[in-house]
Motif scaffolding. Structure first.
Motif, PDB file in Angstrom:
ATOM      1  N   LEU A  58      30.329  50.316  54.471  1.00  0.00           N
ATOM      2  CA  LEU A  58      29.697  51.161  53.455  1.00  0.00           C
ATOM      3  C   LEU A  58      28.177  51.085  53.529  1.00  0.00           C
ATOM      4  N   ALA A  59      27.640  49.897  53.698  1.00  0.00           N
ATOM      5  CA  ALA A  59      26.189  49.768  53.837  1.00  0.00           C
ATOM      6  C   ALA A  59      25.706  50.484  55.090  1.00  0.00           C
ATOM      7  N   GLY A  60      26.557  50.510  56.108  1.00  0.00           N
ATOM      8  CA  GLY A  60      26.176  51.134  57.364  1.00  0.00           C
ATOM      9  C   GLY A  60      25.994  52.635  57.284  1.00  0.00           C
ATOM     10  N   ILE A  61      26.551  53.284  56.267  1.00  0.00           N
ATOM     11  CA  ILE A  61      26.345  54.727  56.104  1.00  0.00           C
ATOM     12  C   ILE A  61      25.355  55.030  54.975  1.00  0.00           C
ATOM     13  N   GLY A  62      24.650  54.011  54.523  1.00  0.00           N
ATOM     14  CA  GLY A  62      23.556  54.238  53.588  1.00  0.00           C
ATOM     15  C   GLY A  62      23.926  54.241  52.123  1.00  0.00           C
ATOM     16  N   LEU A  63      25.122  53.747  51.763  1.00  0.00           N
ATOM     17  CA  LEU A  63      25.483  53.683  50.346  1.00  0.00           C
ATOM     18  C   LEU A  63      24.799  52.481  49.697  1.00  0.00           C
ATOM     19  N   ASP A  64      24.584  52.574  48.381  1.00  0.00           N
ATOM     20  CA  ASP A  64      23.825  51.503  47.727  1.00  0.00           C
ATOM     21  C   ASP A  64      24.636  50.693  46.725  1.00  0.00           C
ATOM     22  N   HIS A  65      25.874  51.128  46.401  1.00  0.00           N
ATOM     23  CA  HIS A  65      26.647  50.368  45.416  1.00  0.00           C
ATOM     24  C   HIS A  65      28.137  50.531  45.663  1.00  0.00           C
ATOM     25  N   VAL A  66      28.893  49.608  45.088  1.00  0.00           N
ATOM     26  CA  VAL A  66      30.351  49.673  45.103  1.00  0.00           C
ATOM     27  C   VAL A  66      30.859  49.418  43.691  1.00  0.00           C
ATOM     28  N   ARG A  67      32.006  50.021  43.405  1.00  0.00           N
ATOM     29  CA  ARG A  67      32.734  49.758  42.160  1.00  0.00           C
ATOM     30  C   ARG A  67      33.982  48.990  42.558  1.00  0.00           C
ATOM     31  N   ILE A  68      34.226  47.839  41.928  1.00  0.00           N
ATOM     32  CA  ILE A  68      35.329  46.979  42.343  1.00  0.00           C
ATOM     33  C   ILE A  68      36.304  46.773  41.183  1.00  0.00           C
ATOM     34  N   PHE A  69      37.543  46.364  41.544  1.00  0.00           N
ATOM     35  CA  PHE A  69      38.658  46.413  40.607  1.00  0.00           C
ATOM     36  C   PHE A  69      39.511  45.139  40.652  1.00  0.00           C
ATOM     37  N   PRO A  70      39.066  44.049  40.035  1.00  0.00           N
ATOM     38  CA  PRO A  70      39.957  42.894  39.902  1.00  0.00           C
ATOM     39  C   PRO A  70      41.153  43.276  39.035  1.00  0.00           C
ATOM     40  N   VAL A  71      42.312  42.717  39.352  1.00  0.00           N
ATOM     41  CA  VAL A  71      43.558  43.154  38.709  1.00  0.00           C
ATOM     42  C   VAL A  71      43.882  42.221  37.538  1.00  0.00           C
ATOM     43  N   TRP A  72      43.975  42.830  36.358  1.00  0.00           N
ATOM     44  CA  TRP A  72      44.093  42.107  35.093  1.00  0.00           C
ATOM     45  C   TRP A  72      45.179  41.027  35.090  1.00  0.00           C
ATOM     46  N   PRO A  73      46.461  41.321  35.371  1.00  0.00           N
ATOM     47  CA  PRO A  73      47.485  40.283  35.212  1.00  0.00           C
ATOM     48  C   PRO A  73      47.351  39.125  36.195  1.00  0.00           C
ATOM     49  N   TRP A  74      46.616  39.317  37.278  1.00  0.00           N
ATOM     50  CA  TRP A  74      46.441  38.219  38.222  1.00  0.00           C
ATOM     51  C   TRP A  74      45.325  37.283  37.800  1.00  0.00           C
ATOM     52  N   ILE A  75      44.512  37.703  36.842  1.00  0.00           N
ATOM     53  CA  ILE A  75      43.470  36.829  36.301  1.00  0.00           C
ATOM     54  C   ILE A  75      43.886  36.263  34.949  1.00  0.00           C
ATOM     55  N   GLN A  76      44.614  37.050  34.167  1.00  0.00           N
ATOM     56  CA  GLN A  76      45.076  36.594  32.849  1.00  0.00           C
ATOM     57  C   GLN A  76      46.609  36.723  32.783  1.00  0.00           C
ATOM     58  N   PRO A  77      47.341  35.862  33.494  1.00  0.00           N
ATOM     59  CA  PRO A  77      48.801  35.982  33.516  1.00  0.00           C
ATOM     60  C   PRO A  77      49.467  35.588  32.206  1.00  0.00           C
ATOM     61  N   ASN A  78      48.749  34.874  31.375  1.00  0.00           N
ATOM     62  CA  ASN A  78      49.215  34.515  30.041  1.00  0.00           C
ATOM     63  C   ASN A  78      48.078  34.809  29.068  1.00  0.00           C
ATOM     64  N   ARG A  79      48.436  35.160  27.856  1.00  0.00           N
ATOM     65  CA  ARG A  79      47.407  35.590  26.909  1.00  0.00           C
ATOM     66  C   ARG A  79      46.325  34.537  26.703  1.00  0.00           C
ATOM     67  N   THR A  80      46.655  33.266  26.848  1.00  0.00           N
ATOM     68  CA  THR A  80      45.682  32.204  26.621  1.00  0.00           C
ATOM     69  C   THR A  80      45.259  31.499  27.914  1.00  0.00           C
ATOM     70  N   LEU A  81      45.491  32.163  29.064  1.00  0.00           N
ATOM     71  CA  LEU A  81      45.134  31.551  30.344  1.00  0.00           C
ATOM     72  C   LEU A  81      44.309  32.523  31.179  1.00  0.00           C
ATOM     73  N   ILE A  82      43.075  32.144  31.480  1.00  0.00           N
ATOM     74  CA  ILE A  82      42.244  32.858  32.456  1.00  0.00           C
ATOM     75  C   ILE A  82      42.187  31.979  33.703  1.00  0.00           C
ATOM     76  N   ARG A  83      42.685  32.494  34.830  1.00  0.00           N
ATOM     77  CA  ARG A  83      42.734  31.689  36.058  1.00  0.00           C
ATOM     78  C   ARG A  83      41.333  31.514  36.643  1.00  0.00           C
ATOM     79  N   ARG A  84      40.917  30.275  36.795  1.00  0.00           N
ATOM     80  CA  ARG A  84      39.604  30.009  37.374  1.00  0.00           C
ATOM     81  C   ARG A  84      39.518  30.529  38.801  1.00  0.00           C
TER      82      ARG A  84
END
Length: 406
Positions: A39-65
């Motif tokens: 992407l940088a090679g064609i002159g773009l300056d930013h990216v929008r990224i998408f971490p997936v919610w249930p893989w970071i917060q699999p339980n309501r009181t657990l955020i995976r480090r």
């Protein structure tokens, strides 16, 4: 409140070339590093990224480090190639799949927008991730999630509940990182579907920018084909609807998703489609930037996606540049000047106060047809009837003449 930049920014929505978003389960930074080099090679300056919610917060009181660490590693990989990053928090919805944690499903079924315990869990999630990503200098924005209104009607919401949900979580993000843009992302039912509970006013009132997602498979391409005037100007039309709906005439509009989907845009027509689309939208004085969907094709070894999802990339899954990417790169490298003197077509529908009339501005409506016809002569704004006689509003948006519909 930010203002549109002197020239639009150009970027891409990152779809990992290896394993699609399932790549977040492995070593996401390793794949991202190669993708960001493309992407940088064609002159773009930013990216929008998408971490997936249930893989970071699999339980309501657990955020995976580890999940948070992986997200920061991807952001750091972008920095290696001079790319700034917008992080979408709640996925949520991606490419026809919904990713929801088990604590809102099956025996624990609860509404994402209305259940108080889910809301409490989301407050923790938004606060934690926003504070984490704000430690990286190349992060400029957080969006609540990717087209969160796609989670309706499986998660019911009234218009009041939908707005209150977004306002609460945007407040959490803004408190966690006052220096970042905080945004609300909705697909185009919010502009065109009179029954949809997420309203245009939500998009233009909440968050620091208005975001629009322009997809011609919503019926636009059926009006006049892949290279017809309605099709290639649809992105500009959405930007104008957003600008006309905002009470602030200087509020920027981010074309946060736009792409060349097959079969609506056949492969042979894709480069010309990209060229004409960008020629139409980039002079719009409200435009903050263009973020293409998406960075890389989806590997066809993965099953059960809609056919159009496989070939939306600027690059193939094995990193070969595609003709559409060359057109985007050419646009990113050109100087751009906003159209400061243009006429406006009066719209009798005020989407802010009359969301029940959204069908009257939808693609194929009489208003849309007239706008497309007049747009063929050059840049054309939209102004509501209530503001058509407001000289300050017109001047702020670069409007020098007002046209009534025939």
């Amino acid at each position: 409140m930010p203002h549109p930049p002197a020239r639009p920014r150009f970027g891409a929505n990152h779809v990992p070339s290896a394993g699609w978003f399932y790549g977040w389960l492995d070593d996401p930074a390793e794949t991202a590093r190669r993708d960001f080099e493309d992407l940088a090679g064609i002159g773009l300056d930013h990216v929008r990224i998408f971490p997936v919610w249930p893989w970071i917060q699999p339980n309501r009181t657990l955020i995976r480090r580890r999940g948070v660490a992986d997200l920061l590693a991807v952001i750091d990989a972008a920095a290696e190639f001079g790319l700034s990053v917008a992080v979408d928090l709640l996925q949520g919805h991606l490419s026809s799949f919904d990713f929801l944690p088990s604590w809102v499903l099956t025996w624990h079924r609860r509404g994402v927008f209305t259940d108080p315990e889910v809301r409490a869990g989301l407050v923790t999630y938004v606060d934690t991730l926003t504070r984490a990503v704000a430690t990286r200098d190349n992060v400029f924005a957080v969006t609540l999630g990717n087209e969160v209104n796609n989670l309706y009607p499986a998660s019911p919401a009234t218009p009041g509940a939908a707005r209150e949900w977004a306002a609460e979580l945007l407040g959490v993000a803004r408190a966690a990182a006052p220096g970042l843009l905080t945004l609300h992302s909705l697909y185009d039912a919010t502009w065109y579907d009179p029954e949809h509970p997420f309203h245009p006013a939500d998009n233009v009132d909440l968050g620091d920018l208005t975001t629009v997602h322009s997809w011609v498979f919503n019926g636009v391409s059926a009006l006049d084909g892949p290279l017809g005037p309605a099709t290639v100007t649809h992105a500009d039309y959405l930007v104008e609807l957003a600008a006309a709906t905002s009470p602030d005439p200087a509020r920027p509009v981010w074309l946060q998703e736009v792409g060349a989907p097959r079969p609506d845009v056949p492969e042979a027509d894709a480069p010309e489609f990209v060229r004409r689309l960008l020629d139409a939208v980039t002079p719009n004085p409200a435009l903050w930037g263009v973020t293409w969907w998406c960075s890389h094709d989806l590997d066809r070894s993965l099953a059960d996606f809609p056919e159009r999802e496989y070939d939306l990339g600027l690059f193939t899954a094995d990193h070969r540049i595609k003709p559409a990417a060359r057109e985007l790169a050419a646009a990113a490298g050109r100087p751009h000047a906003p159209a400061r003197h243009r006429p406006a077509l009066v719209c009798e529908v005020d989407l802010r106060s009359e969301p029940e009339r959204r069908a009257e501005v939808a693609p194929g409506s009489a208003f849309h047809a007239e706008w497309v016809r007049l747009r063929e002569s050059g840049p054309l704004a939209i102004v509501t009837a209530a503001r058509a006689g407001d000289p300050a509003h017109l001047a702020a948006r670069g409007i020098d003449a007002v046209l009534d519909r025939l």
